[in-house]
Write a protein that holds these residues in place. Structure first.
Motif, PDB file in Angstrom:
ATOM      1  N   ALA A   1      -3.187  -2.679  -1.693  1.00  0.00           N
ATOM      2  CA  ALA A   1      -4.081  -1.785  -2.443  1.00  0.00           C
ATOM      3  C   ALA A   1      -4.227  -2.270  -3.884  1.00  0.00           C
ATOM      4  O   ALA A   1      -5.340  -2.329  -4.420  1.00  0.00           O
ATOM      5  CB  ALA A   1      -3.551  -0.354  -2.405  1.00  0.00           C
ATOM      6  N   ALA A   2      -3.110  -2.634  -4.505  1.00  0.00           N
ATOM      7  CA  ALA A   2      -3.161  -3.146  -5.879  1.00  0.00           C
ATOM      8  C   ALA A   2      -3.895  -4.485  -5.931  1.00  0.00           C
ATOM      9  O   ALA A   2      -4.688  -4.735  -6.852  1.00  0.00           O
ATOM     10  CB  ALA A   2      -1.747  -3.289  -6.436  1.00  0.00           C
ATOM     11  N   ALA A   3      -3.644  -5.335  -4.946  1.00  0.00           N
ATOM     12  CA  ALA A   3      -4.305  -6.634  -4.898  1.00  0.00           C
ATOM     13  C   ALA A   3      -5.815  -6.478  -4.729  1.00  0.00           C
ATOM     14  O   ALA A   3      -6.592  -7.242  -5.302  1.00  0.00           O
ATOM     15  CB  ALA A   3      -3.727  -7.470  -3.760  1.00  0.00           C
ATOM     16  N   SER A   4      -6.231  -5.493  -3.978  1.00  0.00           N
ATOM     17  CA  SER A   4      -7.653  -5.236  -3.778  1.00  0.00           C
ATOM     18  C   SER A   4      -8.335  -4.891  -5.100  1.00  0.00           C
ATOM     19  O   SER A   4      -9.441  -5.369  -5.387  1.00  0.00           O
ATOM     20  CB  SER A   4      -7.842  -4.102  -2.769  1.00  0.00           C
ATOM     21  OG  SER A   4      -9.205  -3.829  -2.584  1.00  0.00           O
TER      22      SER A   4
ATOM     23  N   HIS B   1      -9.783 -11.368 -10.340  1.00  0.00           N
ATOM     24  CA  HIS B   1      -8.561 -12.166 -10.372  1.00  0.00           C
ATOM     25  C   HIS B   1      -8.356 -12.923  -9.062  1.00  0.00           C
ATOM     26  O   HIS B   1      -8.767 -12.461  -7.997  1.00  0.00           O
ATOM     27  CB  HIS B   1      -7.326 -11.276 -10.594  1.00  0.00           C
ATOM     28  CG  HIS B   1      -7.332 -10.564 -11.895  1.00  0.00           C
ATOM     29  ND1 HIS B   1      -7.025 -11.175 -13.081  1.00  0.00           N
ATOM     30  CD2 HIS B   1      -7.618  -9.276 -12.196  1.00  0.00           C
ATOM     31  CE1 HIS B   1      -7.104 -10.301 -14.069  1.00  0.00           C
ATOM     32  NE2 HIS B   1      -7.470  -9.135 -13.561  1.00  0.00           N
ATOM     33  N   GLU B   2      -7.687 -14.061  -9.155  1.00  0.00           N
ATOM     34  CA  GLU B   2      -7.154 -14.714  -7.964  1.00  0.00           C
ATOM     35  C   GLU B   2      -5.946 -13.883  -7.544  1.00  0.00           C
ATOM     36  O   GLU B   2      -5.202 -13.395  -8.394  1.00  0.00           O
ATOM     37  CB  GLU B   2      -6.711 -16.140  -8.290  1.00  0.00           C
ATOM     38  CG  GLU B   2      -6.086 -16.862  -7.128  1.00  0.00           C
ATOM     39  CD  GLU B   2      -5.618 -18.261  -7.492  1.00  0.00           C
ATOM     40  OE1 GLU B   2      -4.919 -18.860  -6.657  1.00  0.00           O
ATOM     41  OE2 GLU B   2      -5.932 -18.749  -8.583  1.00  0.00           O
ATOM     42  N   VAL B   3      -5.724 -13.706  -6.238  1.00  0.00           N
ATOM     43  CA  VAL B   3      -4.657 -12.827  -5.752  1.00  0.00           C
ATOM     44  C   VAL B   3      -3.768 -13.570  -4.767  1.00  0.00           C
ATOM     45  O   VAL B   3      -4.261 -14.313  -3.913  1.00  0.00           O
ATOM     46  CB  VAL B   3      -5.258 -11.579  -5.071  1.00  0.00           C
ATOM     47  CG1 VAL B   3      -4.185 -10.744  -4.411  1.00  0.00           C
ATOM     48  CG2 VAL B   3      -6.031 -10.742  -6.077  1.00  0.00           C
ATOM     49  N   GLN B   4      -2.457 -13.354  -4.910  1.00  0.00           N
ATOM     50  CA  GLN B   4      -1.488 -13.862  -3.941  1.00  0.00           C
ATOM     51  C   GLN B   4      -0.548 -12.722  -3.571  1.00  0.00           C
ATOM     52  O   GLN B   4      -0.045 -12.026  -4.451  1.00  0.00           O
ATOM     53  CB  GLN B   4      -0.674 -15.010  -4.531  1.00  0.00           C
ATOM     54  CG  GLN B   4      -1.493 -16.234  -4.826  1.00  0.00           C
ATOM     55  CD  GLN B   4      -0.662 -17.340  -5.455  1.00  0.00           C
ATOM     56  OE1 GLN B   4       0.481 -17.152  -5.821  1.00  0.00           O
ATOM     57  NE2 GLN B   4      -1.267 -18.509  -5.573  1.00  0.00           N
ATOM     58  N   VAL B   5      -0.332 -12.540  -2.268  1.00  0.00           N
ATOM     59  CA  VAL B   5       0.612 -11.543  -1.766  1.00  0.00           C
ATOM     60  C   VAL B   5       1.588 -12.279  -0.852  1.00  0.00           C
ATOM     61  O   VAL B   5       1.155 -13.000   0.050  1.00  0.00           O
ATOM     62  CB  VAL B   5      -0.101 -10.421  -0.969  1.00  0.00           C
ATOM     63  CG1 VAL B   5       0.904  -9.430  -0.406  1.00  0.00           C
ATOM     64  CG2 VAL B   5      -1.132  -9.713  -1.843  1.00  0.00           C
TER      65      VAL B   5
END
Length: 67
Positions: A39-42, A49-53
């Motif tokens: 949810a935060a990454a979304s 932003h580029e996102v990594q999980v």
């Protein structure tokens, strides 16, 4: 834009989301922590932003809590 990284980490007998060097909340299950991180990454993705999980797999001998 920057890089937003979210890592699911064990915190005692629970799970947390490590972001910007801090774990703000803990969750009873790895799946609940993952849902919170996604949810935060979304939101971060929406802001450009580029996102990594990252989520650890279960190690041999670990139970569902990772202990």
């Amino acid at each position: 834009m920057g890089l937003a990284q979210y890592a699911i980490v064990p915190v005692r007998n629970e799970w947390g989301v490590l972001h910007d060097g801090d774990v703000k909340n803990t969750y009873a299950t790895k799946e609940a922590a993952f849902e919170s991180a996604v949810a935060a990454a979304s939101l971060a993705l929406r802001e450009g932003h580029e996102v990594q999980v990252s989520v650890p797999g279960r190690e041999a001998g670990d139970n569902a809590l990772g202990v």
